[in-house]
Design an enzyme around this catalytic site. Structure first.
Site, mmCIF file in Angstrom:
data_model
loop_
_atom_site.group_PDB
_atom_site.id
_atom_site.type_symbol
_atom_site.label_atom_id
_atom_site.label_comp_id
_atom_site.label_asym_id
_atom_site.label_seq_id
_atom_site.Cartn_x
_atom_site.Cartn_y
_atom_site.Cartn_z
ATOM 1 N NE ARG A 78 1.059 -4.096 -1.156
ATOM 2 C CZ ARG A 78 1.966 -4.008 -2.127
ATOM 3 N NH1 ARG A 78 1.932 -2.972 -2.988
ATOM 4 N NH2 ARG A 78 2.891 -4.927 -2.278
ATOM 5 C CG ASN A 153 6.102 -4.733 -4.268
ATOM 6 O OD1 ASN A 153 4.883 -4.701 -4.342
ATOM 7 N ND2 ASN A 153 6.890 -4.346 -5.272
ATOM 8 C CD GLU A 154 5.399 -5.734 -8.397
ATOM 9 O OE1 GLU A 154 6.449 -5.461 -9.009
ATOM 10 O OE2 GLU A 154 4.328 -5.106 -8.575
ATOM 11 C CG HIS A 220 1.046 -6.703 -7.546
ATOM 12 N ND1 HIS A 220 2.243 -6.135 -7.167
ATOM 13 C CD2 HIS A 220 0.387 -6.978 -6.387
ATOM 14 C CE1 HIS A 220 2.304 -6.077 -5.844
ATOM 15 N NE2 HIS A 220 1.185 -6.593 -5.358
ATOM 16 C CE1 TYR A 222 0.132 -1.309 -11.995
ATOM 17 C CE2 TYR A 222 1.096 -3.288 -11.032
ATOM 18 C CZ TYR A 222 0.663 -1.973 -10.906
ATOM 19 O OH TYR A 222 0.752 -1.336 -9.692
ATOM 20 C CD GLU A 249 1.922 -2.751 -6.588
ATOM 21 O OE1 GLU A 249 2.145 -2.559 -7.820
ATOM 22 O OE2 GLU A 249 2.812 -2.768 -5.733
ATOM 23 C CD1 TRP A 278 1.412 2.500 -8.754
ATOM 24 C CD2 TRP A 278 1.852 1.362 -6.886
ATOM 25 N NE1 TRP A 278 2.665 2.872 -8.351
ATOM 26 C CE2 TRP A 278 2.967 2.186 -7.197
ATOM 27 C CE3 TRP A 278 1.911 0.569 -5.740
ATOM 28 C CZ2 TRP A 278 4.111 2.217 -6.405
ATOM 29 C CZ3 TRP A 278 3.045 0.613 -4.963
ATOM 30 C CH2 TRP A 278 4.132 1.424 -5.295
#
Length: 448
Positions: A78, A153-154, A220, A222, A249, A278
């Protein structure tokens, strides 16, 4: 009678239309596309992303990273691009696509400027991201088998995350109206983590907005996903509804409040979900770097885990069949691996053995891997030597310091993988070229 004829005529048109729809189900099948929950190639072969994120827009000179992540086993990269609103503009898309193809990687291209829109004042809107893709259309049309377009992205922060649904629907519609047939990837709001479940609760609306029915959703993961329960519950919802999803991610648990990467890796493998970790290198906070200073021979704890660990890239990645890889490809014959004889312990009982394996082979090139195993006693260092066959050469290596002199090759441990307990093992890899016969050589391993 006229009304009946009109009714019959309308019914006939419905039947004809249904036949036309039936015989033409794969508008999206010009390249990578979704079938149900699964990403497949144009030939119908499922493709599961196993790769990493590369921050290209901030390190445009690090083009060797494409070869490096491929050599470590990735099948996808990516690539971070900029629209010009905050970073870039990235006008080197043709070269990026070429680098992906040269290195047999599926290329996920993303505009990073949209990160946190609505909360981050400098961020670009999804509509502005689409304008960037339109400006790059000449480099992208015809690459549908190799390129996935991750629109932004995001794209929404934590302020008014509900705007994501309309903005994403409009972006997909605009992409299709401008002739893009690619597989589209859309990121969740809440800085990609969807903790308010806007993407989860509106997923079907987004998928229905795509006239080509060729969109995959991206989460994503996290700190919001720091427990196994949070991860499995989220993934269960998508699986139950048959929605296509990738983990676009994620990071790792470097402290107790961070993402439970072990569950992510295990669940992704069990469910057939793609993942893109990531990130390769160059983070402001280097704890998320996989390679120190972009050096594949200096993998960090995170890098070792994602590439070499259980459910990691090396263990689970399959190359896209468009490059000749994967189970339906027709690769060149791979020599049967041979194991060097276990050496007689010397030097106070310290000894090691080395096994050679061809991981992949293509016309003129191959990837090799050597596993070094300590004998009955712990060792503090190792050296593996072998002789290249005629036509062979080593072109790149990682997790070892490799030198060649004529046909003689010497590989020595690096700082982090020389000390092995009794019976413990480590691996190093390399890329090579060959002509004639790509023979598997006998190895010699000495320990200290």
């Amino acid at each position: 009678m006229k009304r009946r004829l009109l009714t019959l005529g309308a019914a006939f048109l419905v039947v004809v239309a249904s036949v036309l729809v039936f015989v033409k189900p794969a508008d999206a099948a010009v390249g990578l596309h979704v079938e149900g929950r699964t990403i497949v190639e144009a030939n119908g072969q499922p493709f599961v992303m196993r790769g990493v994120n590369h921050p290209h827009v901030w390190y445009t000179g690090r083009t060797d990273s494409f070869a490096d992540v491929k050599a470590l086993g990735a099948n996808t990269v990516r690539v971070v691009l900029g629209s010009g609103k905050r970073w870039g503009p990235s006008t080197d898309v043709p070269n990026v696509v070429s680098l992906c193809k040269q290195n047999r990687l599926i290329c996920v291209l993303e505009v990073h400027d949209t990160t946190g829109y609505g909360e981050e004042g400098a961020a670009a809107s999804l509509d502005e991201a689409v304008d960037y893709w339109i400006s790059q259309k000449g480099a992208l049309v015809g690459q549908e088998g190799y390129v996935v377009i991750n629109i932004g992205n995001e794209p929404i922060g934590n302020v008014d995350a509900g705007q994501w649904t309309a903005a994403t629907t409009a972006a997909i519609t605009k992409m299709r109206a401008n002739g893009f047939a690619h597989l589209l990837m859309v990121d969740a709001p809440n800085w990609g983590q969807d903790w308010q479940f806007v993407m989860r609760d509106n997923a079907q609306t987004i998928l229905d907005a795509d006239s080509r029915h060729n969109t995959v959703l991206s989460i994503h993961m996290y700190a919001v996903f720091h427990t196994a329960a949070a991860i499995t519950d989220y993934l269960d919802r998508f699986e139950a509804n048959g929605w296509p999803l990738v983990i676009g991610e994620f990071g790792w648990r470097f402290n107790a409040n961070e993402v439970d990467h072990e569950t992510i890796l295990a669940e992704a493998q069990a469910r057939g979900l793609g993942y893109l970790a990531w990130s390769w290198s160059g983070n402001t906070d280097p704890i998320l770097d996989m390679a120190t200073d972009f050096d594949p021979a200096r993998l960090t704890t995170w890098g070792q885990r994602i590439f070499n660990g259980a459910n990691g890239i090396k263990a689970t990645a399959s190359e896209a069949t468009i490059f000749g890889g994967g189970p339906t490809g027709t690769p060149s014959p791979i020599p049967t691996p041979t194991k060097s004889p276990t050496p007689t312990p010397t030097g106070g009982g310290k000894a090691c053995a080395a096994d050679y394996r061809v991981v992949g082979q293509w016309a003129g090139g191959f990837q090799g891997e050597i596993r070094v195993t300590a004998g009955d006693s712990a060792i503090s260092g190792w050296t593996v030597t072998w002789t290249l066959a005629s036509g062979q050469a080593v072109t790149q290596a990682w997790n070892a310091t490799v030198a060649t002199s004529g046909s003689a090759v010497t590989a020595r441990n690096v700082s982090y993988n020389g000390s092995l307990g009794a019976g413990a093992a480590t691996t190093f890899g390399f890329l090579g070229s060959w002509s004639g016969t790509n023979a598997v050589p006998p190895l010699s391993c000495t320990a200290s």
